[in-house]
Design an enzyme around this catalytic site. Structure first.
Site, short mmCIF file in Angstrom:
data_model
loop_
_atom_site.label_atom_id
_atom_site.label_comp_id
_atom_site.label_asym_id
_atom_site.label_seq_id
_atom_site.Cartn_x
_atom_site.Cartn_y
_atom_site.Cartn_z
N ASP A 98 37.54 -51.67 -29.86
CA ASP A 98 36.37 -52.24 -30.51
C ASP A 98 36.74 -52.54 -31.97
OD1 ASP A 98 33.60 -52.95 -30.78
OD2 ASP A 98 33.18 -51.47 -29.23
N ASP A 199 32.63 -56.80 -32.76
CA ASP A 199 31.24 -56.41 -32.94
C ASP A 199 30.52 -57.26 -33.98
OD1 ASP A 199 29.09 -54.20 -32.61
OD2 ASP A 199 29.44 -54.21 -34.77
N GLU A 256 30.96 -60.35 -29.55
CA GLU A 256 29.52 -60.15 -29.47
C GLU A 256 28.90 -61.18 -30.40
OE1 GLU A 256 26.32 -56.52 -29.97
OE2 GLU A 256 27.82 -56.80 -31.54
N HIS A 328 26.86 -50.73 -23.33
CA HIS A 328 26.44 -49.54 -24.10
C HIS A 328 25.20 -49.77 -24.95
CE1 HIS A 328 28.50 -51.92 -27.06
NE2 HIS A 328 28.12 -51.10 -28.02
N ASP A 329 24.82 -51.04 -25.13
CA ASP A 329 23.67 -51.38 -25.94
C ASP A 329 22.46 -51.78 -25.10
OD1 ASP A 329 24.59 -50.90 -28.49
OD2 ASP A 329 25.41 -52.90 -28.78
#
Length: 556
Positions: A98, A199, A256, A328-329
């Protein structure tokens, strides 16, 4: 499209804190990932994306990084990470990290130096901006609620944080900041990381005048995304990032991206785009409420089908999207995209079939392959997620009862996806021998890897077959490069499409209704490649699908 090494791969996302604990401290670790590499290999996984394992105070679960060059001791050591890289390579698997570079932690050395000397060099690593008439510079609301501006002690300045106040935004207009970040990225790539999930990257471009906008809420604030949507020029920053780092290593990057402008798809994921791929969030966006989780509406099937099909058609001939059911979100896909009557093994297999065989890169989130569900919490105290606590407060402020506010969290909380991976029916789902950092879903005795590996008709075994079909020598090419063609749109509860490459054509059809549906076949010759249920009768001029049935057919 130019062929790339990652085009035919299947990816798996690991939330390390909840994956597998090997030392009994209740927190998953790198050794736990190493221990489960063979499991992932047997599932058919090629690329493993690991959520942040850098040193962090964990205000936002590791997305607040205090040292980009260190492994958080909660997860292990750099030596263990190097072992993970080696073991993955032995299995022809790739590790993706990440990358959080819009912001860092307020505990990072740079920010601590900035606070110590607000007029000094490191203050310009961030956005230290003078207030206006004793108020913050503008009226933006952060992603986690409240103002994006935090006062800098003993000054008339504020610092910008688009997320939590412990996550100050980095100033991408400062060449020194970019130089430091590019150096760090290349360090990880040289180490052997295959690429990055990136991210919140579109947030790096700011309007440096930070104009205020009309409020969109009673708090007098406006969502910070308004500024992101209004400003131009993020592309130049992203191209520089790519040129200085990813291009040098043929790295795989998945971004993302929210708030992208309509005509920019090719610039983001085309042959010369900023990234290899980016997540398709079109379905998840449908679950948003106008004011928060508490006023979100039930998902409309046709609307969901239409936006996913539209995403598929928009990227055709341009690039690949990364297709997800959950991450995960987000809450668990089985509880989000399936009606109550379909939240069973057949329905979960059906949902998997429609997603995994889409055009693009399939991303499977840990536990998705065994059909993990949302976890009901007894009180807000059982939640850990900063965003959930903010949404819970929003619901109470809107005069919902405690029970109603908790129900909104049960449907939407990010912690639904962060409960420990359910490996077995042993204590704590076989995740840890200690006390898990967050509640284990009580359904682990019924839903776990160990029992599903023993059952040839389980969700897990079906995922293995589905991935195997997608990657097979005979059909891998069509599932990778074949066109996406919608089908049976006149049926309200049918999710169907063709994948076509040259003379080869495959129909994927799924019945999301509560009743059986008969579809008129447009083909005289069919071969069943996979189905989540037995086919009731030979397929002739009609294909009859039972409720929650999905089939994959090669057609003439």
């Amino acid at each position: 499209m130019k062929n790339k090494w990652w085009h035919n791969k299947v990816a798996y996302q690991i939330y390390p804190k909840s994956f597998k604990d090997t030392n009994g401290d209740g927190i998953g670790d790198i050794r736990g990932i190493i221990e489960k590499l063979d499991y992932l290999n047997d599932l058919g996984i090629d690329i493993i994306w690991i959520c942040p394992i850098y040193k962090s105070p964990f205000v936002d679960q590791g997305y607040d990084i205090s040292d980009y060059y260190s492994i958080a001791p909660e997860f292990g050591t750099m030596e263990e990470f190097d072992t993970l890289l080696e073991e993955a390579k032995k299995r022809n698997m790739y590790i993706v990290m990440d990358l959080v570079i819009n912001h860092c932690s307020d505990q990072h050395e740079w920010f601590q130096k900035a606070l110590a000397e607000p007029e000094g060099e490191y203050a310009d690593y961030f956005y230290f901006i003078k207030g206006k008439n004793g108020n913050p510079p503008s009226n933006y609301r952060s992603y986690f609620g409240g103002s994006v501006w935090e006062p800098v002690k003993d000054t008339d300045k504020y610092y910008l944080h688009m997320f939590a106040k412990e996550q100050p935004d980095l100033n991408w207009n400062n060449p020194k900041v970019k130089e430091e970040l590019f150096k760090m990225i290349n360090w990880w790539l040289q180490k052997g990381v295959a690429g990055f999930r990136i991210d919140a990257i579109i947030n790096i471009k700011k309007n440096l005048e930070f104009p205020s906008y009309p409020p969109d809420g009673e708090d007098g604030l406006v969502r910070v995304t308004k500024m992101v949507e209004e400003v131009d020029g993020v592309g130049e920053m992203l191209q520089e990032l790519k040129h200085e780092t990813f291009d040098k290593f043929q790295a795989f990057t998945v971004a993302e991206v929210f708030n992208m402008k309509e005509d920019e798809l090719a610039k983001f994921i085309g042959d010369n785009g900023h990234f290899s791929t980016m997540f398709d969030f079109s379905a998840h966006i449908l679950t948003d409420g106008k004011n928060g989780w508490y006023d979100s509406k039930p998902l409309d099937f046709c609307e969901w089908r239409n936006v996913t099909f539209q995403s598929q058609q928009q990227c055709q001939g341009i690039g690949f999207l990364a297709n997800i059911i959950e991450n995960h979100d987000e809450p668990r896909g089985a509880c989000t995209y399936l009606p109550d009557y379909a939240q069973n093994d057949a329905g979960i297999k059906m949902l998997a079939t429609t997603s995994i065989l889409l055009r693009g890169i399939p991303f499977i989130y840990q536990g998705q392959e065994i059909g993990m569900r949302n976890c009901k919490m007894k009180s807000i105290d059982e939640y850990d997620d900063i965003s959930t606590k903010d949404q819970y407060k929003k619901a109470l402020d809107a005069d919902l009862s405690i029970e109603e506010a908790l129900n909104a969290c049960y449907a939407h909380s990010r912690d639904n996806a962060r409960t420990p991976m359910q490996w077995s029916s042993k204590d704590n789902a076989g995740f840890t021998e200690g006390n898990p950092w967050i509640k284990v879903n009580p359904n682990y005795s019924d839903i776990n890897v160990e029992s599903q590996l023993k059952d040839e008709k389980s969700v897990l075994r079906y995922y293995q077959k589905l991935i195997s079909l997608r990657k097979s020598e005979k059909y891998g090419e069509i599932f990778t490069y074949g066109d996406f063609i919608p089908a049976y749109l006149d049926h309200e509860k049918i999710y169907a499409y063709y994948r076509q490459l040259g003379n080869q054509k495959i129909l994927i059809a799924a019945n999301f209704s509560q009743n059986g549906i008969a579809l008129k076949m447009e083909h005289t010759k069919t071969e069943v490649l996979l189905s989540n249920m037995d086919i009731a009768e030979p397929i002739g001029k009609t294909l009859t699908l039972e409720s929650c049935q999905a089939v994959v057919l090669q057609v003439d």
